[in-house]
Design an enzyme around this catalytic site. Structure first.
Site, PDB file in Angstrom:
ATOM      1  N   PRO A 171      69.006  -8.893   9.451  1.00 48.44           N
ATOM      2  CA  PRO A 171      67.873  -9.824   9.432  1.00 48.44           C
ATOM      3  C   PRO A 171      67.568 -10.317   8.014  1.00 48.44           C
ATOM      4  O   PRO A 171      67.797  -9.606   7.029  1.00 48.44           O
ATOM      5  CB  PRO A 171      66.722  -8.987   9.978  1.00 48.44           C
ATOM      6  CG  PRO A 171      67.366  -7.912  10.790  1.00 48.44           C
ATOM      7  CD  PRO A 171      68.662  -7.619  10.092  1.00 48.44           C
ATOM      8  N   HIS A 172      67.065 -11.532   7.948  1.00 45.54           N
ATOM      9  CA  HIS A 172      66.611 -12.156   6.701  1.00 45.54           C
ATOM     10  C   HIS A 172      67.758 -12.334   5.695  1.00 45.54           C
ATOM     11  O   HIS A 172      67.535 -12.353   4.493  1.00 45.54           O
ATOM     12  CB  HIS A 172      65.449 -11.369   6.074  1.00 45.54           C
ATOM     13  CG  HIS A 172      64.379 -11.026   7.058  1.00 45.54           C
ATOM     14  ND1 HIS A 172      63.551 -11.987   7.632  1.00 45.54           N
ATOM     15  CD2 HIS A 172      64.024  -9.834   7.611  1.00 45.54           C
ATOM     16  CE1 HIS A 172      62.730 -11.399   8.483  1.00 45.54           C
ATOM     17  NE2 HIS A 172      62.993 -10.099   8.489  1.00 45.54           N
ATOM     18  N   ARG A 173      68.977 -12.405   6.206  1.00 50.14           N
ATOM     19  CA  ARG A 173      70.177 -12.584   5.379  1.00 50.14           C
ATOM     20  C   ARG A 173      70.391 -11.443   4.392  1.00 50.14           C
ATOM     21  O   ARG A 173      71.016 -11.591   3.350  1.00 50.14           O
ATOM     22  CB  ARG A 173      70.153 -13.951   4.673  1.00 50.14           C
ATOM     23  CG  ARG A 173      69.972 -15.099   5.665  1.00 50.14           C
ATOM     24  CD  ARG A 173      70.321 -16.436   5.136  1.00 50.14           C
ATOM     25  NE  ARG A 173      71.688 -16.578   4.678  1.00 50.14           N
ATOM     26  CZ  ARG A 173      72.761 -16.719   5.460  1.00 50.14           C
ATOM     27  NH1 ARG A 173      72.633 -16.701   6.766  1.00 50.14           N
ATOM     28  NH2 ARG A 173      73.953 -16.875   4.934  1.00 50.14           N
ATOM     29  N   LEU A 174      69.907 -10.269   4.743  1.00 52.23           N
ATOM     30  CA  LEU A 174      70.100  -9.070   3.931  1.00 52.23           C
ATOM     31  C   LEU A 174      71.325  -8.326   4.461  1.00 52.23           C
ATOM     32  O   LEU A 174      71.267  -7.160   4.844  1.00 52.23           O
ATOM     33  CB  LEU A 174      68.841  -8.182   3.967  1.00 52.23           C
ATOM     34  CG  LEU A 174      67.546  -8.872   3.546  1.00 52.23           C
ATOM     35  CD1 LEU A 174      66.356  -7.936   3.704  1.00 52.23           C
ATOM     36  CD2 LEU A 174      67.654  -9.376   2.104  1.00 52.23           C
TER      37      LEU A 174
END
Length: 194
Positions: A171-174
């Site tokens: 998630p959230h490009r993490l």
């Protein structure tokens, strides 16, 4: 190194997951080459084997990728499994497989695909689809009732990875990125920033 830290053990598990979840062609991979001047080109090919020796595919040696590999025997590949939100990337030197391996894989292909390998001057200009279809029909007649041998210009390649990266969407490009780098003794594992 523990079995779970071996990149090909991990690849085997991920590939099994992809075969179970991908709707079409879990073995489809982008394969990049570069010519002698370093100009890159990329296309989709089908992964046909993977293991500690490397990642293998088959093609026409006179194709653009075959010509580029003759000039510059290095490549990079990426498999992206959208349903799993995962990808695997690898890069390293590329070598041609032995004739016995190319022969064995060629014989496993459908008869129509084997004839198609004879009919296609892969990557060369074609004046019309009809020209190709006529050539294919002519070769069907030529090989009627006979085994279709492997064309001399058709073989396989093996990318012998120096690096293999396993990317997992978060998630959230993490994202999580595990990088395996080949060493004299096996593999070193590390992480990359997303």
């Amino acid at each position: 190194m523990a079995a779970s830290d071996d990149p090909f053990d991990l690849f085997d598990r991920w590939f099994a997951d992809a075969r179970a979840s991908e709707i079409n062609d879990p073995e489809a991979m982008a394969f990049a080459t570069a010519d002698a001047r370093g100009r890159p080109s990329v296309r989709m090919v089908l992964l046909r084997n993977a293991g500690p020796e490397g990642f293998g595919f088959f093609t026409n040696l006179d194709s653009r990728k075959g010509g580029e590999l003759a000039e510059n025997p290095w490549g990079a590949l990426a498999l992206h499994w959208k349903s799993l939100r995962r990808q695997v990337r690898a890069e390293g030197p590329v070598r041609q497989v032995a004739d016995t391996e190319a022969d064995a894989y060629f014989k496993s292909r459908s008869r129509a695909s084997r004839i198609g390998s004879w009919a296609s001057d892969q990557s060369r200009p074609l004046d019309s689809r009809e020209t190709f279809e006529r050539r294919y029909a002519s070769l069907q007649e030529k090989f009627e009732g006979e085994d279709v041998p492997r064309p001399p210009r058709w073989s396989g390649f093996l990318l012998v990875p120096e690096k293999i990266e396993f990317w997992t969407d978060r998630p959230h490009r993490l994202h999580e990125r595990r990088l395996f780098t080949r060493t004299v003794d096996g593999w070193d594992e590390g992480l990359l920033y997303p």
